[in-house]
Design a protein around this motif. Structure first.
Motif, PDB file in Angstrom:
ATOM      1  N   PHE A 108      -9.335  17.513  12.456  1.00  0.00           N
ATOM      2  CA  PHE A 108      -8.336  16.981  11.557  1.00  0.00           C
ATOM      3  C   PHE A 108      -8.998  16.321  10.379  1.00  0.00           C
ATOM      4  CE2 PHE A 108      -6.456  17.023  15.748  1.00  0.00           C
ATOM      5  CZ  PHE A 108      -5.320  17.767  15.487  1.00  0.00           C
ATOM      6  N   MET A 109      -8.309  16.365   9.276  1.00  0.00           N
ATOM      7  CA  MET A 109      -8.825  15.617   8.150  1.00  0.00           C
ATOM      8  C   MET A 109      -8.472  14.155   8.375  1.00  0.00           C
ATOM      9  SD  MET A 109      -8.116  16.008   4.141  1.00  0.00           S
ATOM     10  CE  MET A 109      -9.048  17.463   3.879  1.00  0.00           C
ATOM     11  N   VAL A 110      -9.470  13.325   8.361  1.00  0.00           N
ATOM     12  CA  VAL A 110      -9.233  11.894   8.531  1.00  0.00           C
ATOM     13  C   VAL A 110      -8.956  11.322   7.151  1.00  0.00           C
ATOM     14  CG1 VAL A 110     -10.176   9.753   9.415  1.00  0.00           C
ATOM     15  CG2 VAL A 110     -10.865  11.920  10.423  1.00  0.00           C
ATOM     16  N   PHE A 111      -7.756  10.850   6.957  1.00  0.00           N
ATOM     17  CA  PHE A 111      -7.405  10.318   5.642  1.00  0.00           C
ATOM     18  C   PHE A 111      -7.811   8.859   5.549  1.00  0.00           C
ATOM     19  CE2 PHE A 111      -4.472  13.907   5.948  1.00  0.00           C
ATOM     20  CZ  PHE A 111      -4.793  14.547   4.755  1.00  0.00           C
ATOM     21  N   ILE A 112      -8.439   8.529   4.465  1.00  0.00           N
ATOM     22  CA  ILE A 112      -8.878   7.152   4.250  1.00  0.00           C
ATOM     23  C   ILE A 112      -8.116   6.637   3.044  1.00  0.00           C
ATOM     24  CG2 ILE A 112     -10.866   5.646   3.937  1.00  0.00           C
ATOM     25  CD1 ILE A 112     -12.486   8.378   4.390  1.00  0.00           C
ATOM     26  N   SER A 113      -7.303   5.634   3.244  1.00  0.00           N
ATOM     27  CA  SER A 113      -6.594   5.091   2.085  1.00  0.00           C
ATOM     28  C   SER A 113      -5.942   3.789   2.470  1.00  0.00           C
ATOM     29  CB  SER A 113      -5.516   6.055   1.609  1.00  0.00           C
ATOM     30  OG  SER A 113      -4.437   6.003   2.501  1.00  0.00           O
ATOM     31  N   SER A 114      -5.308   3.175   1.503  1.00  0.00           N
ATOM     32  CA  SER A 114      -4.590   1.932   1.791  1.00  0.00           C
ATOM     33  C   SER A 114      -3.356   2.238   2.636  1.00  0.00           C
ATOM     34  CB  SER A 114      -4.173   1.257   0.490  1.00  0.00           C
ATOM     35  OG  SER A 114      -3.609   2.213  -0.375  1.00  0.00           O
ATOM     36  N   LYS A 115      -2.988   3.516   2.672  1.00  0.00           N
ATOM     37  CA  LYS A 115      -1.863   3.944   3.480  1.00  0.00           C
ATOM     38  C   LYS A 115      -2.054   3.550   4.942  1.00  0.00           C
ATOM     39  CE  LYS A 115       0.949   7.964   2.501  1.00  0.00           C
ATOM     40  NZ  LYS A 115       0.933   9.395   2.333  1.00  0.00           N
ATOM     41  N   GLU A 116      -3.287   3.679   5.366  1.00  0.00           N
ATOM     42  CA  GLU A 116      -3.574   3.403   6.771  1.00  0.00           C
ATOM     43  C   GLU A 116      -3.272   1.952   7.118  1.00  0.00           C
ATOM     44  OE1 GLU A 116      -6.789   6.483   8.549  1.00  0.00           O
ATOM     45  OE2 GLU A 116      -7.494   4.553   7.782  1.00  0.00           O
ATOM     46  N   ASP A 117      -3.544   1.087   6.179  1.00  0.00           N
ATOM     47  CA  ASP A 117      -3.256  -0.323   6.408  1.00  0.00           C
ATOM     48  C   ASP A 117      -1.755  -0.533   6.556  1.00  0.00           C
ATOM     49  OD1 ASP A 117      -5.735  -1.412   3.978  1.00  0.00           O
ATOM     50  OD2 ASP A 117      -5.866  -0.307   5.856  1.00  0.00           O
ATOM     51  N   LEU A 118      -0.993   0.212   5.749  1.00  0.00           N
ATOM     52  CA  LEU A 118       0.456   0.115   5.830  1.00  0.00           C
ATOM     53  C   LEU A 118       0.941   0.547   7.201  1.00  0.00           C
ATOM     54  CD1 LEU A 118       1.643   1.493   2.387  1.00  0.00           C
ATOM     55  CD2 LEU A 118       1.723  -0.848   3.193  1.00  0.00           C
ATOM     56  N   ASN A 119       0.372   1.641   7.683  1.00  0.00           N
ATOM     57  CA  ASN A 119       0.756   2.139   8.994  1.00  0.00           C
ATOM     58  C   ASN A 119       0.497   1.090  10.058  1.00  0.00           C
ATOM     59  OD1 ASN A 119       1.545   4.510   7.966  1.00  0.00           O
ATOM     60  ND2 ASN A 119      -0.303   5.646   8.536  1.00  0.00           N
TER      61      ASN A 119
ATOM     62  N   TYR B 274      -9.470   9.500  -9.635  1.00  0.00           N
ATOM     63  CA  TYR B 274      -9.694   8.108  -9.237  1.00  0.00           C
ATOM     64  C   TYR B 274     -11.097   7.866  -8.689  1.00  0.00           C
ATOM     65  CZ  TYR B 274      -4.607   8.138  -9.443  1.00  0.00           C
ATOM     66  OH  TYR B 274      -3.314   8.281  -9.850  1.00  0.00           O
ATOM     67  N   GLU B 275     -11.844   8.921  -8.480  1.00  0.00           N
ATOM     68  CA  GLU B 275     -13.215   8.839  -7.954  1.00  0.00           C
ATOM     69  C   GLU B 275     -13.243   8.171  -6.586  1.00  0.00           C
ATOM     70  OE1 GLU B 275     -15.206   6.635 -11.015  1.00  0.00           O
ATOM     71  OE2 GLU B 275     -15.603   8.418 -12.187  1.00  0.00           O
ATOM     72  N   GLU B 276     -12.134   8.288  -5.867  1.00  0.00           N
ATOM     73  CA  GLU B 276     -12.049   7.595  -4.590  1.00  0.00           C
ATOM     74  C   GLU B 276     -12.005   8.594  -3.441  1.00  0.00           C
ATOM     75  OE1 GLU B 276      -8.948   4.424  -3.495  1.00  0.00           O
ATOM     76  OE2 GLU B 276      -9.633   4.002  -5.521  1.00  0.00           O
ATOM     77  N   ASP B 320       0.618  17.383   1.253  1.00  0.00           N
ATOM     78  CA  ASP B 320       1.591  16.309   1.064  1.00  0.00           C
ATOM     79  C   ASP B 320       0.924  14.999   0.675  1.00  0.00           C
ATOM     80  OD1 ASP B 320       3.354  18.143   1.890  1.00  0.00           O
ATOM     81  OD2 ASP B 320       3.460  17.437   3.965  1.00  0.00           O
ATOM     82  N   PHE B 321      -0.350  14.913   0.995  1.00  0.00           N
ATOM     83  CA  PHE B 321      -1.034  13.632   0.843  1.00  0.00           C
ATOM     84  C   PHE B 321      -1.114  13.211  -0.621  1.00  0.00           C
ATOM     85  CE2 PHE B 321      -4.865  11.117   0.253  1.00  0.00           C
ATOM     86  CZ  PHE B 321      -4.614  10.087   1.141  1.00  0.00           C
ATOM     87  N   GLU B 322      -0.763  11.976  -0.848  1.00  0.00           N
ATOM     88  CA  GLU B 322      -0.910  11.456  -2.195  1.00  0.00           C
ATOM     89  C   GLU B 322      -1.666  10.144  -2.147  1.00  0.00           C
ATOM     90  OE1 GLU B 322       2.553  11.069  -4.739  1.00  0.00           O
ATOM     91  OE2 GLU B 322       3.091  13.105  -4.094  1.00  0.00           O
ATOM     92  N   LEU B 323      -2.671  10.055  -2.969  1.00  0.00           N
ATOM     93  CA  LEU B 323      -3.480   8.848  -2.994  1.00  0.00           C
ATOM     94  C   LEU B 323      -2.755   7.790  -3.815  1.00  0.00           C
ATOM     95  CD1 LEU B 323      -6.439   8.089  -2.087  1.00  0.00           C
ATOM     96  CD2 LEU B 323      -7.012   8.371  -4.472  1.00  0.00           C
ATOM     97  N   GLU B 324      -2.686   6.589  -3.240  1.00  0.00           N
ATOM     98  CA  GLU B 324      -2.044   5.527  -4.011  1.00  0.00           C
ATOM     99  C   GLU B 324      -3.037   4.914  -4.969  1.00  0.00           C
ATOM    100  OE1 GLU B 324      -0.683   3.318  -0.682  1.00  0.00           O
ATOM    101  OE2 GLU B 324       0.211   5.219  -0.106  1.00  0.00           O
ATOM    102  N   ALA B 325      -2.632   4.794  -6.173  1.00  0.00           N
ATOM    103  CA  ALA B 325      -3.545   4.264  -7.184  1.00  0.00           C
ATOM    104  C   ALA B 325      -3.647   2.760  -7.073  1.00  0.00           C
ATOM    105  CB  ALA B 325      -3.054   4.634  -8.569  1.00  0.00           C
TER     106      ALA B 325
END
Lengths: 304, 325
Positions: A108-119, B274-276, B320-325
């Motif tokens: 699986f692609m492990v998504f890294i973002s602030s989204k995870e904190d929200l979850n 965003y280089e992230e 579907d994934f969208e990176l939050e800025a």
């Protein structure tokens, strides 16, 4: 129009292995007359049945299923799809050769973002999250939220506190008196400064025997269930999904093969509460999961 | 996603490349064969047999007629894509490190290593003139005295080649005169890979200095930087999303001393603007040597030091994934 063959990993349930004596006799009988391999196409599913005998004389029946997919493509691509194979693949039959093309395990692609904190915030009902705020462990040296041995001030603060404690007359000899439930911050480890040997029976904490470990263990055992007849592909996360609705889980142990990492077909699930475990047994026992019927029962207390 | 595992090589993969439509995937490795696969199901179409040393590079022209490979056996070979027959062999005095067709498919370029007392050269051949092949005489040869070329691609309109050097420099070499049109030095260490965006307006570099950078292909203006903590072996730009995939890991010589868990052998996805970093895909148990996006952007492939090539078809979550800025 072109035909594309997709190989799918055959489930072990489809792979019939005739082992043991029976198989051997059969193999001897049939060594010379193996049934020819069959190929049947039913709708968009193609099944290839092959028979094989390995060095041990065991006979195998290998069933491979392929999904035939028709896709539209540009002329150039379609024409290329019909090219004859060449080089080392010259004699390969149509379709992927299992020798050099396999479908590997799910990744699986492990998504890294602030989204995870929200979850994480959404999952506030999770009891473990509530516990996070509380201090489960408290350091004797700095009162921090970690074990004493992991204290970053162990080397600096620790000796200072010990000296302080000694000045106050709390040498190692006296600690036996204060061995009650008094949480002395400066209780020195046995045999520290004075260098005098203190037998284990006289050391701090000798009266409260195994108090920290035993009861937990008991509770654990009480609310542990054993799940058997799991499929090989089962993962810990699958079990977590399956059992989470019944209550909070303290531990999941899935027996896995040391070499292949595949499940051995059984697992132990420890709940925090015995009622949850009971409900899980009632709910999941006989449940069809991944084409197998699960068997769930109380785990027998382990001997050690 | 369930990756398709291609086990056509016995040694580490050096480069992988899709053809223009993306239905074929070419892989070359440090063993002597070049493989071609159907990307849709991982079926092997064939192999190009003939090299006697590690194959460093591969390219395919726009109409998928010819395939070009460069090898450490001091030769660059031209193959018929459909039959696997060798059409031409260009001998060199040292290993061929990079090769490529220009967009017309008429002009090929390849660069040789600085090795065994020989300098690094960038050679241009015109395939329309059979005499050049026969005499093994390129119409243009550019010596690179300072630092050898470690990666190269054709720029837009077949006017120049963008080459990355061992010292981190990027140069544009004109295909007509051989002169250096532009020169930038944004990297401090060797540039392992350069790949273009689908419309050839941008190039992405992958460098040993643990970063990957996006440049305008014509002006060589530095646009974006993607930083990691390991040397980057390869990077590719998604044709449909503002995404960049990077493959790397620690150097091959250190692999045996580190576990896969801390080896950072994942393919890493960065947002181009965003280089992230937003995603990682595990799978290889060695560093990734080469990554490539399918031209339709719905799948990507990676070739690793472990000798495997993996074709990954993205799950719907990726789109579907969208990176939050």
């Amino acid at each position: 129009m072109l035909i594309i063959l997709y190989s799918s990993k055959p489930s072990w349930a489809d792979q019939v292995e005739e082992e043991g004596d029976e198989g051997k006799q059969l193999a001897n009988l049939l060594a010379s007359t193996l049934p020819p391999s069959k190929e049947t196409v039913k709708g968009n599913i193609k099944t290839i049945t092959e028979y094989k005998i390995d060095e041990d004389g065991k006979k195998f029946k290998i069933i491979r299923t392929f999904k035939i997919e028709t896709r539209k493509a540009s002329k150039a691509v379609a024409r290329r799809k019909n090219w004859k194979k060449f080089g080392n693949s010259e004699y390969d039959p149509p379709g992927p050769n299992v020798a050099d093309t396999t479908v590997s395990d799910d990744v699986f692609m492990v998504f890294i973002s602030s989204k995870e904190d929200l979850n994480a915030q959404d999952q506030e009902e999770d009891p473990m999250n509530k516990l996070k705020g509380q201090k489960i462990v408290s350091c004797r040296i700095c009162k921090g939220d970690h074990w004493t041995t992991r204290c970053p001030y162990k080397d600096t603060l620790g000796p200072m506190q010990k000296e302080l404690a000694e000045q106050l007359g709390l040498s190692t000899g006296d600690t036996t008196k204060s061995a009650g439930d008094e949480p002395e911050p400066a209780t020195p480890a046995a045999g520290s400064k004075t260098g005098k040997y203190v037998p284990p029976s006289l050391r701090d904490g000798s009266t409260r025997r195994g108090e920290s470990m035993q009861p937990n263990r008991r509770a654990d055992d009480n609310a542990t269930i054993r799940v058997t007849n799991l499929s090989e592909d089962t993962r810990e996360t699958d079990l977590q999904e399956l059992f989470r609705p019944f209550g909070s889980i303290s531990r999941i142990y899935l027996a896995k093969d040391k070499n292949t990492g595949q499940s051995k077909g059984f697992a132990f699930i420890s709940f925090h509460r015995r009622e949850d475990a009971a409900r899980a047994i009632a709910g999941v026992s006989g449940f069809g999961y991944d084409h197998l019927i699960l068997n769930v029962e109380w785990a027998k207390p382990s001997n050690n | 996603m369930k990756p398709i595992l291609l086990q056509g090589h016995e040694r580490s993969i050096t480069q992988i490349k899709y053809n223009r439509e993306g239905d074929l995937l070419f892989t070359v490795a440090k063993d002597t064969v070049a493989n071609v696969w159907y990307s849709v199901n991982g079926e092997r179409l064939g192999t190009y047999n003939g090299h006697t040393g590690a194959v460093w590079c591969v390219d395919c022209d726009w109409d998928t007629k010819n395939v070009l490979t460069g090898s450490a056996d001091n030769s660059c070979r031209l193959w018929d894509c459909e039959t696997g027959k060798q059409l031409a062999m260009l001998n060199t005095s040292s290993a061929v490190r990079t090769c490529g067709f220009d967009f017309s498919g008429n002009i090929i370029m390849f660069s040789t290593d600085k090795q065994m007392g020989y300098q690094c050269y960038l050679n241009y051949f015109d395939l329309r003139d059979p005499q050049q092949i026969e005499d093994n005489q390129p119409y243009l040869t550019v010596p690179c005295a300072e630092s050898k070329i470690t990666s190269a691609v054709w720029g837009p309109l077949g006017e120049f080649v963008i080459a990355g050097h061992e010292n981190g420099e990027i140069n544009q070499f004109s295909a007509k005169s051989g002169e250096i049109l532009k020169k930038v030095k944004e990297h401090s260490k060797q540039i392992n890979d350069i790949q273009t965006s689908v419309d050839l307006t941008m190039v992405i570099t992958a460098s040993k200095d643990c970063s990957s950078k996006l440049f305008d292909s014509t002006t060589l203006d530095h646009i974006k930087t993607f930083k990691t903590e390991r040397p980057v072996n390869s990077a590719a730009i998604s044709p449909i999303m503002d995404h960049v995939v990077m493959g790397g890991g620690q150097e091959a010589m250190e692999v045996t001393t580190t576990s896969t868990r801390i080896g950072k052998f994942e393919a890493r996805f960065f947002h181009a603007a965003y280089e992230e970093e937003f995603g990682r895909v595990k799978g290889h148990f060695g560093p990734i040597n080469c990554v490539a996006f399918h031209p339709d952007g719905k799948s990507y492939s990676s070739g690793g030091e472990d000798g495997y090539t993996r074709i990954h078809y993205f799950d719907p979550q990726y789109f579907d994934f969208e990176l939050e800025a």
